[in-house]
Design a protein around this motif. Structure first.
Motif, PDB file in Angstrom:
ATOM      1  N   LEU A  23      18.183 -59.633  15.878  1.00  0.00           N
ATOM      2  CA  LEU A  23      17.249 -60.522  15.187  1.00  0.00           C
ATOM      3  C   LEU A  23      17.000 -61.764  16.016  1.00  0.00           C
ATOM      4  O   LEU A  23      15.872 -62.275  16.090  1.00  0.00           O
ATOM      5  CB  LEU A  23      17.815 -60.909  13.816  1.00  0.00           C
ATOM      6  CG  LEU A  23      17.625 -59.869  12.707  1.00  0.00           C
ATOM      7  CD1 LEU A  23      18.354 -60.312  11.443  1.00  0.00           C
ATOM      8  CD2 LEU A  23      16.144 -59.669  12.421  1.00  0.00           C
ATOM      9  N   GLY A  24      18.071 -62.265  16.686  1.00  0.00           N
ATOM     10  CA  GLY A  24      17.941 -63.445  17.525  1.00  0.00           C
ATOM     11  C   GLY A  24      16.941 -63.217  18.643  1.00  0.00           C
ATOM     12  O   GLY A  24      16.046 -64.041  18.885  1.00  0.00           O
ATOM     13  N   VAL A  25      17.055 -62.079  19.309  1.00  0.00           N
ATOM     14  CA  VAL A  25      16.143 -61.751  20.405  1.00  0.00           C
ATOM     15  C   VAL A  25      14.703 -61.736  19.898  1.00  0.00           C
ATOM     16  O   VAL A  25      13.795 -62.318  20.517  1.00  0.00           O
ATOM     17  CB  VAL A  25      16.513 -60.378  21.014  1.00  0.00           C
ATOM     18  CG1 VAL A  25      15.410 -59.901  21.941  1.00  0.00           C
ATOM     19  CG2 VAL A  25      17.841 -60.470  21.747  1.00  0.00           C
ATOM     20  N   VAL A  35      12.863 -53.964  23.257  1.00  0.00           N
ATOM     21  CA  VAL A  35      12.794 -52.606  22.715  1.00  0.00           C
ATOM     22  C   VAL A  35      14.121 -52.200  22.108  1.00  0.00           C
ATOM     23  O   VAL A  35      14.181 -51.612  21.027  1.00  0.00           O
ATOM     24  CB  VAL A  35      12.357 -51.618  23.824  1.00  0.00           C
ATOM     25  CG1 VAL A  35      12.408 -50.195  23.319  1.00  0.00           C
ATOM     26  CG2 VAL A  35      10.956 -51.957  24.289  1.00  0.00           C
ATOM     27  N   LEU A  36      15.216 -52.567  22.777  1.00  0.00           N
ATOM     28  CA  LEU A  36      16.537 -52.249  22.260  1.00  0.00           C
ATOM     29  C   LEU A  36      16.748 -52.903  20.895  1.00  0.00           C
ATOM     30  O   LEU A  36      17.211 -52.270  19.944  1.00  0.00           O
ATOM     31  CB  LEU A  36      17.586 -52.744  23.263  1.00  0.00           C
ATOM     32  CG  LEU A  36      19.004 -52.203  23.099  1.00  0.00           C
ATOM     33  CD1 LEU A  36      18.996 -50.701  23.278  1.00  0.00           C
ATOM     34  CD2 LEU A  36      19.946 -52.846  24.109  1.00  0.00           C
ATOM     35  N   SER A  37      16.392 -54.191  20.790  1.00  0.00           N
ATOM     36  CA  SER A  37      16.580 -54.907  19.519  1.00  0.00           C
ATOM     37  C   SER A  37      15.790 -54.241  18.403  1.00  0.00           C
ATOM     38  O   SER A  37      16.282 -54.057  17.289  1.00  0.00           O
ATOM     39  CB  SER A  37      16.119 -56.355  19.649  1.00  0.00           C
ATOM     40  OG  SER A  37      16.794 -56.974  20.705  1.00  0.00           O
ATOM     41  N   ILE A  38      14.552 -53.888  18.728  1.00  0.00           N
ATOM     42  CA  ILE A  38      13.708 -53.296  17.683  1.00  0.00           C
ATOM     43  C   ILE A  38      14.250 -51.944  17.256  1.00  0.00           C
ATOM     44  O   ILE A  38      14.339 -51.644  16.060  1.00  0.00           O
ATOM     45  CB  ILE A  38      12.258 -53.181  18.184  1.00  0.00           C
ATOM     46  CG1 ILE A  38      11.633 -54.575  18.190  1.00  0.00           C
ATOM     47  CG2 ILE A  38      11.452 -52.249  17.314  1.00  0.00           C
ATOM     48  CD1 ILE A  38      10.269 -54.619  18.782  1.00  0.00           C
ATOM     49  N   ASN A  39      14.661 -51.130  18.211  1.00  0.00           N
ATOM     50  CA  ASN A  39      15.192 -49.827  17.853  1.00  0.00           C
ATOM     51  C   ASN A  39      16.475 -49.940  17.045  1.00  0.00           C
ATOM     52  O   ASN A  39      16.702 -49.186  16.101  1.00  0.00           O
ATOM     53  CB  ASN A  39      15.429 -48.985  19.106  1.00  0.00           C
ATOM     54  CG  ASN A  39      14.123 -48.444  19.650  1.00  0.00           C
ATOM     55  OD1 ASN A  39      13.083 -48.601  19.017  1.00  0.00           O
ATOM     56  ND2 ASN A  39      14.173 -47.821  20.803  1.00  0.00           N
ATOM     57  N   LEU A  40      17.329 -50.911  17.417  1.00  0.00           N
ATOM     58  CA  LEU A  40      18.561 -51.116  16.656  1.00  0.00           C
ATOM     59  C   LEU A  40      18.241 -51.505  15.226  1.00  0.00           C
ATOM     60  O   LEU A  40      18.823 -50.984  14.289  1.00  0.00           O
ATOM     61  CB  LEU A  40      19.411 -52.202  17.322  1.00  0.00           C
ATOM     62  CG  LEU A  40      20.197 -51.753  18.552  1.00  0.00           C
ATOM     63  CD1 LEU A  40      20.830 -52.946  19.238  1.00  0.00           C
ATOM     64  CD2 LEU A  40      21.267 -50.754  18.143  1.00  0.00           C
TER      65      LEU A  40
END
Lengths: 343, 647
Positions: free
Chosen positions: B33-35, B271-276
């Motif tokens: 969420l921070g990212v 992309v990693l943050s969104i997928n997580l």
């Protein structure tokens, strides 16, 4: 109950098409093969049969979910069959339903208020506040209260959900309610609460019920008349007490015998007698003649070739069985017939 | 009815696993969420926080590494990389929002429509979708851009159309399954119009998987945008986007490798943050999209306290009767519920079955009858746990066997027949193979001998032409036939105990009667003990020698079948008998038991039936033992009440 029939089915046929092979050919399968039934206003007709007998197809056809293949369905003077499952609003609100599974018949995403007021929203011009007030009345009628309005179905037990379904079905004060196995998904101790509720509402509002069920004992409690279906045919029909205590068709008798009894001693005696009966055919459906002839213990040669017409049964109603043919060798069987089913 | 009984503990059981994962997920969620928050912040305030004009060239400073002036260095034209990266955030967000909304607005309504309408519409749209999906996505995008011309917005329209296919398929899939739901039928009976059914009734159920799909699409769009810009048909130079930055970096790989790092890291992190987040959302919502089940943990060895006296209302469990095949004594079972608390589902359960005897476990949903069978088999999942008590099978305590030892016991010494034969048989194998497989793995028979024995068993359970039927798949059999096969399979290793969990509930009455007869015949021949779980007292009356009536996780009455029906001593048993459709009088009002069975965790103190009992007295508030002898009853007033059915 001498008024004109509320609903009259005549030679109703319901077919399903099935894709065969690569989906290019379709074959057709008759689930209901010519059913004739009558329900008078305020009357309860119990429609009994095993899975695949076509009882639910009749329910879905009456509800306008399936268009019948042939026959007529006259409801207060209108032929529903001619409407091809497109009922005008005025008719829709007179025929409502309560389905078997209260866990899937209520939309999990809607609140109780939405569910109960949906019929009002579709068929009336009531304001939101009026609808809510009516919903409170309806919930009170099924022993639920205003605090339940904003909850979702998953917060209720099976019996409570069925109460919500009933409240919704009765919202428009319909003339006919189709009850498709309304209590078979419920616990024994809740079943009777729902049956009592349905019965109580019927007397208060003068609704007619078409009660679909597999349990003859249960149907017997709340029906005025009972019709028994076997593989798409209605084999016997008559006053509930007569059908239950003096079944005329061998299939009805077999069905009654199969219902387990609460008395273990009688159960044992019945099992012993049942086992002495001749082994029954494995092919359920007879292609010609009486549909039950392959499994009937009292089968006669003519049963295999001719389809039995409806014969009047002493005590009321009719049955499609040559044993009742007064002209033929029925005399020997007549004495058997008066006996109730195996004890 | 049984389904609810079975599913109630199951739902309880599923939660803790989800909780464990949820707490682990929290560790990832906040950084993710921070990212994303940082990304949005940069996008909105890009104009104020960029240290330099992202387009301002300064060839004197070209291709510099990170320094105090240019934190992330400069590119080939001397532009500040940090500034370009920050502006790139804006492009990324615009791109993602644009393409995803186009995809949703185009895909969802169309998917809902074709799914609901079906027929010709469905056929043609789905063929088109399949055609689009069979071509590599980037190719489709290039074709669309070739038609529309290059540029960010056009590229996003292209991506939107491309990604709309997955939304279309998702929405259509949900509609196809929801359309058959009874609530949709109910809505049609009410007279609700098609449009309203779609929007008001079905759409809310599409929403959860849709949210998940949207997050995943955002990630995919970001990557696709970068890809398109990289090959020069997305964002056009000199404008900055992560894709064009990577393009530049690629050209100067030899001169300045660092150029690729900032846009690369930004892209990966986003992309990693969104997928997580998408994954976490999917777990939270838990509906619509399949969530892989949590891996079962090695069964915890129960910290057993000796099944001795001490607890109120509990008797020291007697030594098992010598002729008992299976003896259960003082069994307590808990399952871990939502908040991590352990909720008792069975308490002080004790009964024994002799060779050739049928014991009925009768009760309503929530009574614990199904979990009893599962606890004996030790199939109570990852969260169920036996906390106390003993299960003795053929003289051996099996309550603390390891999972491996237990696997030996199941099928060989204890077998089980479930309610729904069509789901308990594997649809991928012929019924003969399924029986033969057990014989081979358990009894060590050769392939040929196992098949021969399987055919023999199939004949034994009353199926005509067994050799031919052995080659049939489960779906080719009727419910009654399939149940016969399930019984044959259960008996294949000649078990000493057979647990039959509502084996006739899904069958028609005439078939039920045949199956009950079959159970009797097989018991005479094989001599196994049967534990027959049912909600139907009349079925129990037919098949059982002895009946234990269960209520809220405990046995309230146990007696030989004739005694129980002629002279019940517990008010709950009497209530059930009176409420049974066969027992009641002709016309309503039919006798009822007020209220409902309390859920596990909400059991009252003392007698658990007291709040619903017409005979409740103040003394019922204390725990009541089950009593002894041939007719055991858990009621303090049992001796003073006359509950015999009036004829």
């Amino acid at each position: 109950m001498t008024d004109a029939p509320l609903l009259e089915l005549r030679d109703l046929r319901v077919s399903y098409r099935k894709r065969a092979g690569l989906g290019l050919r379709t074959t057709s399968f008759d689930a209901v093969k010519g059913a004739t039934l009558t329900i008078r206003p305020g009357e309860t007709l119990g429609l009994v049969g095993e899975s695949g007998s076509g009882k639910s197809s009749i329910a879905n056809t009456v509800l306008g979910l399936i268009a019948p293949a042939a026959g007529t369905m006259r409801f207060r003077g209108t032929d529903l069959a001619a409407l091809k499952a497109r009922y005008p609003s005025g008719l829709r609100k007179d025929i409502q339903a309560v389905f078997q599974d209260p866990f899937s018949s209520l939309n999990p995403a809607m609140t109780v208020e939405d569910i109960v007021t949906e019929p009002l929203r579709v068929h009336t011009n009531m304001t939101r506040a009026e609808r809510r007030a009516r919903a409170v009345d309806l919930l009170a009628m099924v022993s639920l209260s205003e605090e339940h309005l904003n909850r979702h179905p998953h917060q209720f037990s099976g019996g409570q959900r069925q109460r919500i379904a009933i409240a919704s079905a009765l919202a428009l004060e319909p003339k006919l309610v189709v009850l498709d196995e309304p209590v078979s998904a419920l616990d024994v101790s809740t079943q009777n609460q729902i049956i009592n509720l349905l019965y109580d509402r019927r007397d208060a509002l003068g609704i007619a019920y078409l009660l679909i069920a597999h349990d003859l004992a249960l149907v017997h409690h709340i029906s005025d008349r009972i019709a028994v279906m076997y593989l798409g045919h209605i084999v016997e029909e008559g006053p509930a007490d007569r059908v239950y205590t003096a079944p005329a068709h061998p299939y009805t008798r077999a069905l009654l015998d199969a219902v387990p009894d609460l008395d273990p001693a009688q159960q044992r005696a019945r099992r012993a007698r049942r086992r002495q009966l001749a082994p029954q055919g494995t092919q359920r459906h007879a292609e010609t003649g009486c549909p039950y002839s392959n499994r009937c213990a009292q089968v006669m040669p003519r049963c295999r070739s001719d389809a039995p017409p409806a014969y009047a049964v002493p005590g009321g109603g009719t049955a499609h069985c040559f044993l009742l043919d007064p002209g033929a060798n029925g005399a020997g069987h007549a004495s058997d017939r008066k006996e109730p089913a195996l004890p | 009815m049984t389904e609810t009984a079975a599913s109630a503990p199951k739902t309880v059981a599923r939660r803790p696993a989800r909780r464990r994962r949820a707490s682990a997920a929290r560790l990832i969620v906040y950084p993710a969420l921070g990212v994303l928050a940082l990304l949005v912040f940069f996008a909105v305030f890009a104009d104020w926080i960029t240290p330099y004009d992202p387009l301002k060239q300064s060839l004197m400073e070209a291709l510099q590494g990170p320094s105090m002036h240019h934190w992330l260095g400069t590119d080939d034209l001397g532009r500040d990389v940090l500034s370009r990266l920050i502006v790139g955030c804006r492009i990324a967000i615009i791109a993602a929002a644009e393409a995803t909304s186009i995809a949703i607005l185009l895909g969802v309504p169309l998917g809902l429509f074709v799914g609901y309408r079906g027929g010709w519409w469905d056929w043609s749209v789905m063929r088109l979708v399949e055609a689009i999906m069979s071509i590599p996505g980037i190719m489709v995008a290039i074709v669309i851009i070739a038609i529309l011309g290059p540029g960010l917005h056009r590229a996003m329209i292209a991506l939107g159309i491309l990604f709309s296919t997955s939304f279309l398929r998702l929405a259509r899939g949900v509609v196809l399954s929801e359309r058959e739901e009874v609530y949709v039928r109910s809505a049609r009976v009410v007279g609700t119009g098609d449009a309203r059914i779609l929007i008001r009734h079905i759409f809310p159920n599409v929403a959860p998987p849709l949210i998940v799909q949207a997050t995943l699409t955002v990630g995919a769009v970001l990557l696709a945008e970068a890809g398109l810009s990289f090959i020069g048909i997305g964002v056009q130079p000199p404008n900055a986007s992560w894709g064009t930055m990577l393009n530049t970096a690629a050209s100067y790989m030899q001169l300045d490798w660092f150029l690729a790092i900032p846009p690369g890291v930004a892209l990966v992190l986003t992309v990693l943050s969104i997928n997580l987040l998408g994954d976490v959302l999917r777990d939270r919502i838990g509906r619509g999209i399949a969530v892989p089940a949590a891996r079962p943990k090695a069964p915890k060895r129960p910290p057993k306290t000796a099944p001795a006296a001490g607890a109120p209302g509990r008797r020291p469990s007697p030594v098992p009767a010598p002729d008992a095949v299976l003896d259960v004594a003082g069994l307590d079972v808990v399952v871990t519920a939502g908040a991590g608390d352990e909720v008792p589902v069975l308490s002080d359960l004790g009964f024994s079955v002799r060779k050739g005897e049928t014991l009925g476990l009768v009760g309503e949903s929530g009574s614990g009858k199904t979990i009893t069978g599962l606890a004996i088999l030790r199939l109570i999942g990852t969260t169920g746990r036996i906390t106390r008590g003993r299960i003795t099978l053929n003289g051996r305590d099996i309550s603390d066997l390891s999972e491996r030892q237990m696997r030996e016991v199941r099928g060989k010494e204890i077998a089980v027949v479930f309610q729904d034969p069509t789901t308990s048989l594997n649809p991928a194998f012929t019924v003969g193979e399924q029986i033969a497989e057990i014989l081979r793995t358990r009894a060590g028979l050769s392939r040929r001998a196992a098949m021969a024995r399987a055919v023999e068993l199939i004949g034994r359970v009353g199926i005509p032409n067994p050799a031919e039927r052995a080659r049939a798949y489960p779906h080719e059999l009727s419910g009654g036939m399939a149940q016969r096969i399930a019984i044959a399979r259960a008996l294949s290793c000649n078990p000493s105990v057979l647990i039959a969990d509502e084996p006739t509930t899904a069958l028609d009455v005439t078939v039920q009667q045949e199956i009950l007869d079959l159970f009797r015949d097989l018991q005479e021949e094989f001599g196994m003990a049967i534990i027959f779980v049912t909600h139907d007292l009349a079925v129990a009356a037919d098949i059982c020698d002895r009946i234990a009536v269960m209520y809220a996780g405990e046995i309230v009455e146990e007696a030989p079948v004739d005694t129980l029906f002629s002279a019940p001593r517990h008010p709950y048993t009497a209530g059930l008998l009176a409420a049974s459709p066969h027992g009641a009088t002709r016309n309503p009002p039919l006798p009822t038991i007020p209220g409902t069975v309390p859920r596990p965790g909400a059991w009252p103190e003392g007698c658990r039936f007291a709040p619903r009992c017409p005979h409740a007295a103040p003394a019922c508030d204390a725990a009541i033992p089950l009593g002894d002898g041939g007719h055991r009853v858990r009621c303090i007033r049992a001796d003073t009440l006359d509950l015999r059915r009036s004829a």
